[in-house]
Design a protein around this motif. Sequence first.
Motif, PDB file in Angstrom:
ATOM      1  N   GLY A  66       0.819  -1.221   0.000  1.00 48.52           N
ATOM      2  CA  GLY A  66       0.000   0.000   0.000  1.00 48.52           C
ATOM      3  C   GLY A  66       0.843   1.256   0.000  1.00 48.52           C
ATOM      4  N   TYR A  92      -4.267  -4.305  -6.468  1.00 49.89           N
ATOM      5  CA  TYR A  92      -3.285  -3.294  -6.065  1.00 49.89           C
ATOM      6  C   TYR A  92      -3.926  -1.912  -5.986  1.00 49.89           C
ATOM      7  CZ  TYR A  92       0.980  -0.542  -5.984  1.00 49.89           C
ATOM      8  OH  TYR A  92       1.959   0.336  -5.624  1.00 49.89           O
ATOM      9  N   LEU A  93      -4.746  -1.619  -6.991  1.00 50.73           N
ATOM     10  CA  LEU A  93      -5.358  -0.286  -7.048  1.00 50.73           C
ATOM     11  C   LEU A  93      -6.399  -0.074  -5.952  1.00 50.73           C
ATOM     12  CD1 LEU A  93      -5.684   0.125 -10.905  1.00 50.73           C
ATOM     13  CD2 LEU A  93      -3.998   1.155  -9.399  1.00 50.73           C
ATOM     14  N   ALA A 123      -6.356  -0.046  -0.508  1.00 53.97           N
ATOM     15  CA  ALA A 123      -6.809   0.768   0.636  1.00 53.97           C
ATOM     16  C   ALA A 123      -8.167   0.308   1.147  1.00 53.97           C
ATOM     17  CB  ALA A 123      -6.860   2.234   0.236  1.00 53.97           C
ATOM     18  N   THR A 124      -8.916  -0.410   0.309  1.00 54.42           N
ATOM     19  CA  THR A 124     -10.244  -0.854   0.751  1.00 54.42           C
ATOM     20  C   THR A 124     -10.177  -2.185   1.505  1.00 54.42           C
ATOM     21  OG1 THR A 124     -10.700  -2.087  -1.279  1.00 54.42           O
ATOM     22  CG2 THR A 124     -11.330   0.243  -1.260  1.00 54.42           C
TER      23      THR A 124
END
Lengths: 210, 87
Positions: free
Chosen positions: A36, A80-81, A84-85
Amino acid sequence: MVLTVFAQVVVRWPEDDSLVNADARSNEADDIRRSGEGDSEAYRRLIERHQEHVGRILWRFTRDRRAHEELVQDVFVEAYLSLATYRAKAPFEHWLARIATRVGYRYWRERDRVKQAEPFSLEEWDQVTGDEDVLDRLEPNEAANLLHRLLGQLPPRDRLVLTLRYLEECDVAETARRTGWSKTMVKVQTLRARNKLQKLIEQSGTELTP
Amino acid sequence: MKWETRIQRLAARARTEPPPPIDVTHSVLAVLRAGQAEPIAVTERFWMWLAAASAAVAVPAAVVAVALYNASSGPLPEIINSIAWAM
């Protein structure tokens, strides 16, 4: 004496599953956090650890090796994108499985839009499954191929729920988690899909074309 | 044999099939490097939501403002204003 005891502890330690698992979880959490923050080496380790599992899931969605590789790649790019979730409430593997299911389902819908279902003959189905002995003698890849093409005759939504229930052996709760549907929705969708599949199979002798 | 039993037995055979070996490590990292993709941080996510909420408020406000302006600049308000001045 002390050395012997120490050696026994050292030798026995890796056999203790809880300790090994805790260690692996800690490493994984660390790799997720580092990924992250943009650490590509950490993400490389995550990919290496999970690509076989993701590959296994997506092999249910396509049997084309090139498309399969692209889908697995898409899963890890999407993961990867949206790192954060990830809230770590469930294992990372489960989170990846949900993304893989979403990517696979999207692939089916795209193919369905351009009507790219593979041809399938119910006579072939009858020949193979009519006799119990033939069914047991089938090679795993032949069985998987036949089932893949049979379910491919259904709309993507029905195909998804049956693939998860029959091939992935997901129960209602797990299917709901993987698809993002409610449990009621899963039950209704399973019932509808089963009925469609039964009708399809009962049309024995009919040549199906996409 | 019932149709669903046949499907279940077929699925059981199919599950034993190993998937083809795969290694996407390099290709994934190459895609991420080429796109300069970065995971969206929590703070960025907050700003994204704030921007979306602002846009959601701003658009109706602009529509109402234009409607009010049109209502207050037509011939009718001018007549009303002139009558009010004469009285």
